[in-house]
Design an enzyme around this catalytic site. Structure first.
Site, short mmCIF file in Angstrom:
data_model
loop_
_atom_site.label_atom_id
_atom_site.label_comp_id
_atom_site.label_asym_id
_atom_site.label_seq_id
_atom_site.Cartn_x
_atom_site.Cartn_y
_atom_site.Cartn_z
N THR A 176 -10.66 -31.76 7.92
CA THR A 176 -11.91 -32.37 7.49
C THR A 176 -12.53 -33.14 8.65
OG1 THR A 176 -11.19 -32.54 5.22
CG2 THR A 176 -12.68 -34.26 5.97
N VAL A 205 -12.13 -30.23 -6.35
CA VAL A 205 -12.89 -31.10 -5.45
C VAL A 205 -11.97 -32.22 -4.98
CG1 VAL A 205 -14.89 -32.63 -5.23
CG2 VAL A 205 -15.06 -30.60 -6.67
N GLY A 206 -12.00 -32.50 -3.68
CA GLY A 206 -11.16 -33.57 -3.13
C GLY A 206 -11.92 -34.89 -3.02
N ASP A 207 -11.43 -35.74 -2.16
CA ASP A 207 -12.01 -37.08 -2.02
C ASP A 207 -13.27 -37.10 -1.15
OD1 ASP A 207 -10.23 -36.33 0.13
OD2 ASP A 207 -10.51 -38.33 0.95
N THR A 227 -9.65 -38.85 5.79
CA THR A 227 -9.08 -37.50 5.82
C THR A 227 -7.65 -37.60 5.33
OG1 THR A 227 -8.27 -35.71 7.24
CG2 THR A 227 -8.65 -37.84 8.33
N GLY A 228 -7.28 -36.72 4.43
CA GLY A 228 -5.91 -36.79 3.92
C GLY A 228 -5.77 -36.03 2.63
N GLY A 230 -6.37 -35.29 -0.61
CA GLY A 230 -7.50 -35.73 -1.41
C GLY A 230 -7.17 -36.30 -2.77
N1 ASP Z 1 -9.39 -34.86 2.13
C1 ASP Z 1 -9.72 -33.46 2.15
C2 ASP Z 1 -9.58 -32.87 0.77
O1 ASP Z 1 -8.64 -33.23 0.08
C3 ASP Z 1 -8.85 -32.68 3.08
C4 ASP Z 1 -8.77 -33.17 4.49
O2 ASP Z 1 -8.93 -34.35 4.76
O3 ASP Z 1 -8.53 -32.33 5.38
O4 ASP Z 1 -10.37 -32.03 0.40
#
Ligand code: ASP
Length: 310
Positions: A176, A205-207, A227-228, A230
């Site tokens: 991300t 859907v993520g964060d 980023t992490g 989600g």
């Molecule tokens: N946070 C993002 C998600 O869960 C993924 C990422 O940070 O790479 O969609």
């Protein structure tokens, strides 16, 4: 004049050190530097924090190296569903999109939701109708095709597995993207954009597009892009939590972001990192993974691109 500064990230799912070659490292660092320089140049010319974060994120979306825009991961249906959000810390206005396809720069669509609609968050089919009404042209799916991404998807398609870019054990290597900035007037903003998880389905859907979870900005406290993992970042309301620790508990930028990334999110089982800036131009970039593609540039003379822990 206010100190102005910008920080960017390209995801907390870096290649493990042993798998990073000098050539790959150069490619990542060049792509990050380009995005950082573009955003910084805008701030230097007197541009707003919102302009700068959009510009930097667009540059990262245009690189196939990161899981956003051009390099977005494949869904279970072999498509790309992208999410993005942007927030202006001066006005607390925000815009977000999720489950969109064919849009070259999802972050610009999120900004248009913020500025050209009465809403904050548009998803799926409706978001695509808004994009068409606002004049977006759609890219063909081969624009988003990346051989390595496709290999990642082929390895787990037809299974119930979905894979985060942060699964460093599996050797995945994308992430991300996001940017936070403080402009010459002391206004701050945050922007985040992602393709989500490989092989995701059911409209997952993520964060990243969720205001307060993956992205948040408030001049009173900070601007954050996460980023992490989600699902955990949503449950931890991570970006807003950093802001709350500053506002309600009086923690510094550094203390608040470390508390969330190195304690609170770990306690509930999440992993990842974030970048954060305050209205004085201070920056913090904590992560609890092996690395996080990241960079910062400030009017006090800092200009750095980093991948692993220092
Ligand atoms: N946070 C993002 C998600 O869960 C993924 C990422 O940070 O790479 O969609």
């Amino acid at each position: 004049m206010n100190t102005f500064s910008i920080a960017i990230h390209g995801g907390a799912g870096t290649l493990v050190k042993g798998m990073m070659t000098p050539e790959k490292e150069i490619a990542y660092k060049q792509a990050l530097q380009k995005a950082l320089d573009r955003g910084y140049a805008l701030l230097e010319e007197g541009g707003t924090a919102v302009d700068a974060v959009e510009k930097a994120v667009k540059a990262l979306e245009d690189s196939h190296l990161f899981n956003a825009g051009k390099g977005a991961v494949f869904t279970a249906n072999e498509t790309h569903e992208m999410d993005a959000s942007i927030m202006d810390g001066k006005t607390l206005e925000a815009g977000a999109v999720s489950l969109i396809t064919g849009i070259k720069n999802p972050i610009s669509l999120a900004r248009d939701v913020m500025e050209k609609s009465e809403h904050v968050f548009l998803a799926g089919e409706g978001a695509m109708q808004f994009a068409k009404a606002t004049g977006y042209e759609l890219e063909k799916s081969d624009y988003f095709y990346d051989e390595l991404r496709h290999q990642q998807w082929l390895a787990i398609k037809d299974t119930d597995n979905f894979q985060l870019d942060h699964s460093v054990k599996k050797g995945s290597k994308f992430g991300t993207v996001g940017a936070v900035a403080c402009d010459k007037n002391g206004n701050i903003a945050a922007a985040t954009s992602t393709g989500g998880m490989t092989n995701k389905k059911w409209g997952r859907v993520g964060d990243s597009p969720m205001i307060g979870a993956g992205n948040y900005a408030n001049n009173k406290t900070c601007a954050v892009s996460c980023t992490g993992s989600g699902e955990f970042f949503i449950r931890g309301v991570v970006a807003y939590d950093v802001s709350c620790l500053m506002e309600y508990k009086g923690l510094s930028l550094e203390e608040a972001s470390n508390e969330v990334i190195n304690k609170r999110i770990l306690e509930i089982g999440g992993d990842g990192g974030l970048i954060v800036v305050d209205a004085q131009g201070n920056i913090s970039m904590p992560f609890n993974t092996e690395g996080m593609y990241r960079g910062l540039k400030t009017s006090r003379g800092l200009d750095r691109i980093l991948i692993y822990k220092e």
